[in-house]
Design a protein around this motif. Structure first.
Motif, PDB file in Angstrom:
ATOM      1  N   GLY A  74      10.985  96.195  -5.882  1.00  0.00           N
ATOM      2  CA  GLY A  74       9.844  97.092  -5.701  1.00  0.00           C
ATOM      3  C   GLY A  74      10.195  98.551  -5.958  1.00  0.00           C
ATOM      4  O   GLY A  74       9.723  99.433  -5.243  1.00  0.00           O
ATOM      5  N   LYS A  83       5.374  94.942  -7.920  1.00  0.00           N
ATOM      6  CA  LYS A  83       4.974  95.643  -6.682  1.00  0.00           C
ATOM      7  C   LYS A  83       5.378  94.775  -5.511  1.00  0.00           C
ATOM      8  O   LYS A  83       4.965  93.624  -5.421  1.00  0.00           O
ATOM      9  CB  LYS A  83       3.451  95.893  -6.645  1.00  0.00           C
ATOM     10  CG  LYS A  83       2.918  96.676  -7.807  1.00  0.00           C
ATOM     11  CD  LYS A  83       3.186  98.145  -7.647  1.00  0.00           C
ATOM     12  CE  LYS A  83       2.454  98.933  -8.722  1.00  0.00           C
ATOM     13  NZ  LYS A  83       3.286  99.669  -9.591  1.00  0.00           N
ATOM     14  N   LYS A  84       6.188  95.307  -4.629  1.00  0.00           N
ATOM     15  CA  LYS A  84       6.615  94.560  -3.453  1.00  0.00           C
ATOM     16  C   LYS A  84       5.487  94.552  -2.421  1.00  0.00           C
ATOM     17  O   LYS A  84       4.903  95.576  -2.144  1.00  0.00           O
ATOM     18  CB  LYS A  84       7.859  95.194  -2.851  1.00  0.00           C
ATOM     19  CG  LYS A  84       8.635  94.267  -1.973  1.00  0.00           C
ATOM     20  CD  LYS A  84      10.001  94.839  -1.694  1.00  0.00           C
ATOM     21  CE  LYS A  84      10.901  93.716  -1.245  1.00  0.00           C
ATOM     22  NZ  LYS A  84      12.280  94.069  -1.298  1.00  0.00           N
TER      23      LYS A  84
END
Length: 85
Positions: A74, A83-84
């Motif tokens: 991320g 995207k974490k």
């Protein structure tokens, strides 16, 4: 007119050109970028590969593109679109 080639000015000029190149990539095209084919090195350049923020290294998209794949951590400047959650 001749541009200054001191380390600072040269780094800034390279960073500008690299940032323009990175801006042309999408998360779909990042995996097949040409940066991953560059010779591997352990020498990182401040302003090109990373910048310092509150004493911490923040890796720029160029650093990630040279690695050639997403680490799935991320990262703030991930060019691969991860995207974490």
């Amino acid at each position: 007119m001749v541009d200054c080639l001191c380390f600072s000015c040269f780094t800034a000029a390279c960073s500008t050109k690299i940032d323009k190149y990175v801006a042309t990539l999408s998360s779909e095209t990042a995996t097949n970028n040409k940066a991953k084919d560059l010779p591997k090195t352990t020498h990182l350049i401040e302003g090109i590969d990373y910048y310092l923020e509150n004493g911490n290294y923040v890796f720029k998209a160029w650093f990630h593109l040279k690695r050639g794949h997403c680490c799935t951590n991320g990262c703030r400047h991930c060019p691969y679109g991860f995207k974490k959650i």
